[in-house]
Design a protein around this motif. Sequence first.
Motif, PDB file in Angstrom:
ATOM      1  N   HIS A  97       0.603  -1.213   0.460  1.00 58.88           N
ATOM      2  CA  HIS A  97      -0.241  -0.521  -0.278  1.00 58.88           C
ATOM      3  C   HIS A  97       1.089   1.004  -0.064  1.00 58.88           C
ATOM      4  O   HIS A  97       0.880   2.419  -0.645  1.00 58.88           O
ATOM      5  CB  HIS A  97      -0.263   0.120   1.297  1.00 58.88           C
ATOM      6  CG  HIS A  97      -2.129   1.111   1.529  1.00 58.88           C
ATOM      7  ND1 HIS A  97      -2.825   1.432   1.730  1.00 58.88           N
ATOM      8  CD2 HIS A  97      -1.663   2.182   2.056  1.00 58.88           C
ATOM      9  CE1 HIS A  97      -3.629   2.364   0.899  1.00 58.88           C
ATOM     10  NE2 HIS A  97      -3.131   2.962   1.844  1.00 58.88           N
ATOM     11  N   HIS A 140       1.730   4.637  -2.491  1.00 55.70           N
ATOM     12  CA  HIS A 140       2.111   5.902  -2.532  1.00 55.70           C
ATOM     13  C   HIS A 140       3.294   6.642  -2.836  1.00 55.70           C
ATOM     14  O   HIS A 140       3.156   7.305  -4.040  1.00 55.70           O
ATOM     15  CB  HIS A 140       1.705   6.058  -1.432  1.00 55.70           C
ATOM     16  CG  HIS A 140       0.240   6.057  -0.413  1.00 55.70           C
ATOM     17  ND1 HIS A 140      -0.744   6.803  -1.056  1.00 55.70           N
ATOM     18  CD2 HIS A 140      -0.510   5.819   0.700  1.00 55.70           C
ATOM     19  CE1 HIS A 140      -2.054   6.467  -0.352  1.00 55.70           C
ATOM     20  NE2 HIS A 140      -1.033   5.925   0.619  1.00 55.70           N
ATOM     21  N   GLU A 165      -5.363   7.605  -2.857  1.00 53.54           N
ATOM     22  CA  GLU A 165      -5.869   5.940  -2.014  1.00 53.54           C
ATOM     23  C   GLU A 165      -5.744   5.229  -3.619  1.00 53.54           C
ATOM     24  O   GLU A 165      -6.293   4.197  -3.162  1.00 53.54           O
ATOM     25  CB  GLU A 165      -6.996   6.113  -0.528  1.00 53.54           C
ATOM     26  CG  GLU A 165      -6.696   6.935   0.611  1.00 53.54           C
ATOM     27  CD  GLU A 165      -5.332   6.505   1.604  1.00 53.54           C
ATOM     28  OE1 GLU A 165      -4.699   5.110   0.794  1.00 53.54           O
ATOM     29  OE2 GLU A 165      -4.629   6.881   1.965  1.00 53.54           O
ATOM     30  N   SER A 195      -2.529   3.085  -3.635  1.00 53.61           N
ATOM     31  CA  SER A 195      -1.928   2.172  -2.895  1.00 53.61           C
ATOM     32  C   SER A 195      -3.198   1.542  -2.850  1.00 53.61           C
ATOM     33  O   SER A 195      -2.700  -0.321  -2.817  1.00 53.61           O
ATOM     34  CB  SER A 195      -2.140   3.086  -1.593  1.00 53.61           C
ATOM     35  OG  SER A 195      -3.390   3.844  -1.596  1.00 53.61           O
TER      36      SER A 195
END
Length: 597
Positions: A386, A390, A414, A417
Amino acid sequence: MKRSEILDKYKWDPTAVYPSREAFEAALKEAAEAIAAYARFDGTLEESGENLLTALEEETRLYRQLDRLGQYVTRESDVDKGNNEAQALQGRVWKVIVDFQAAASFLGPQIIRIPEETLESWYREVKGLEAYRRSLYSIRRYAPHTLSDEGEKLLADLGEGFNSQREIRAVFAGADLRFGTIRGENGEKIQVRDSTYTTLMASTDRRVRKAAFNTLYKTYDQFGNTFAALLNAYAKEQHARAKVAGYESVLEAATFDDEVTPQICDNLISTVNARMEAMYDYYDLKREALGVPRLHLYDVYAPLVPAASSKYSYEEAVEEVLKTVEIFGKEYHDTLEKGLKEKRWVDVYPSDGKAGGAYSSGSYDTDPFILMNFTGTIDSVSTLAHECGHSMHSYFSKTANTPQDANYTIFVAEVASTVNELLLCHRKLKESQSREEKLSILDQLMETYKGTLFRQTMFAEFEQEFHGLCAKGVPLTQDTLNELYYGLIRRYFGPRVACDSQIRLEWMRIPHFYRRFYVYKYATCISAASSIVKKLESGDPAAIRGYLDFLRCGGSKSPLDSLLVAGVDMTKPEVISDAIDDFSAAVRMFRELRQED
Ligand SMILES: [Zn+2]
């Protein structure tokens, strides 16, 4: 563990930001002086395109410098919250950032005042100004919602008192409310708190869950009038502010800030509602797996399987992540490999005084940095995937854009991710030899969709309803809010779950209702990610190219236009449906695996 016992290769390196404390101090001093001198641009922007460009370039330069200074201090302060020197350093950087915001606050209003034709001619005549078109647009789009100078000043002067309900609620719920005690799994006395409630609700002991549920809501039930008065005041304030700024509704004001439209939120709500049977099916599975005659609301967070015991070393976790991102091609894979294995992007292990949780952070002039508290579970591996999502989003965004266009907005933040998380999860479901691990991954995946897609949509629907009532002049009383919330709960949990009546009070517990239309973005992000993963896994090379181009968009396009580059149209129900399909597939797979027993 003590930080000194951890090998350097598992820690990030502040000297990658500034080579020494002296270099940091010199940069901080230079920035503070330049900020003090920034006032010289005040009142000059409207005179000429050259003036405007000079002011913008200096603002960008300072912004980059401050971002970098912030990175340096955070690398030290977040690994040891007890390090007073690092905390003091952080305080000094914060002060300079606040000074900068104050010093540059004239930019917005003066940029908005420049006539459109004048600005267009400057774009043609002044070399370099075109590079600021997108950032100038982001400011100037607020023109229809900006008041006269006197009006804006009035709002700013009154501003300190605005939005205080959220703070009052937090103090009341966090510091004043007293919840009773219950007996824990081993008969020990446990004080119920809002902060530990979620952990208690995930207990494998149904008695503990039920006791925590009853105890918590017994207290909330005594303060319904206060919570309703707070939410009513908040809704009225938001409504008044939206009206003053010329928005149709609170939803329109909130979505305008995200550069999207109310339609995006409406589409989410209507699509989820049309597919509610998928949720009901999950609760049936939950009832079967827990072996209870009827599922109650204090059962919905109970894990279906014990957490998988399989342990990954950090090196194995890195290989898992790298294998997952092979699908994106050489540049993505090799950059990440170098970052993880050579450039010390990650601060890996928990240690005394280190900040909890995980994040990825970085600035235009530094590499990304990932804070982890790695424990070796599959969850930890998933968190690493995750955070790497990013980091790589920022990497592609930075390499393709100027500093002023590199920052992407919360609406897409988001996506990358979650794409990585879902890809890892799907791959492990295919490749893992351990049935136990697969069940655990599926349990986690279903839990994520439940919490991120369905629950946040329910919250958005509640917000729409209560803001709508407020706009009609209906006072939000305890009874009105309880009834509204309970109706939604019954719809989202379905006819086969016992919707214990205490749950009607749950809205009092949710701080996000004091942050207008924020949480629906969690739901749209996971939907966009799901939809992208479906395209990526189809093996279509155009899907991979489109996705990498989406990462490269950074902040150079509106969030909706950026997502279109990845083939995702957030106005269409299909995007939301793709996520619900993935959720349903997990429910199906879990059921099949269970029956193999
Ligand atoms: Zn994240």
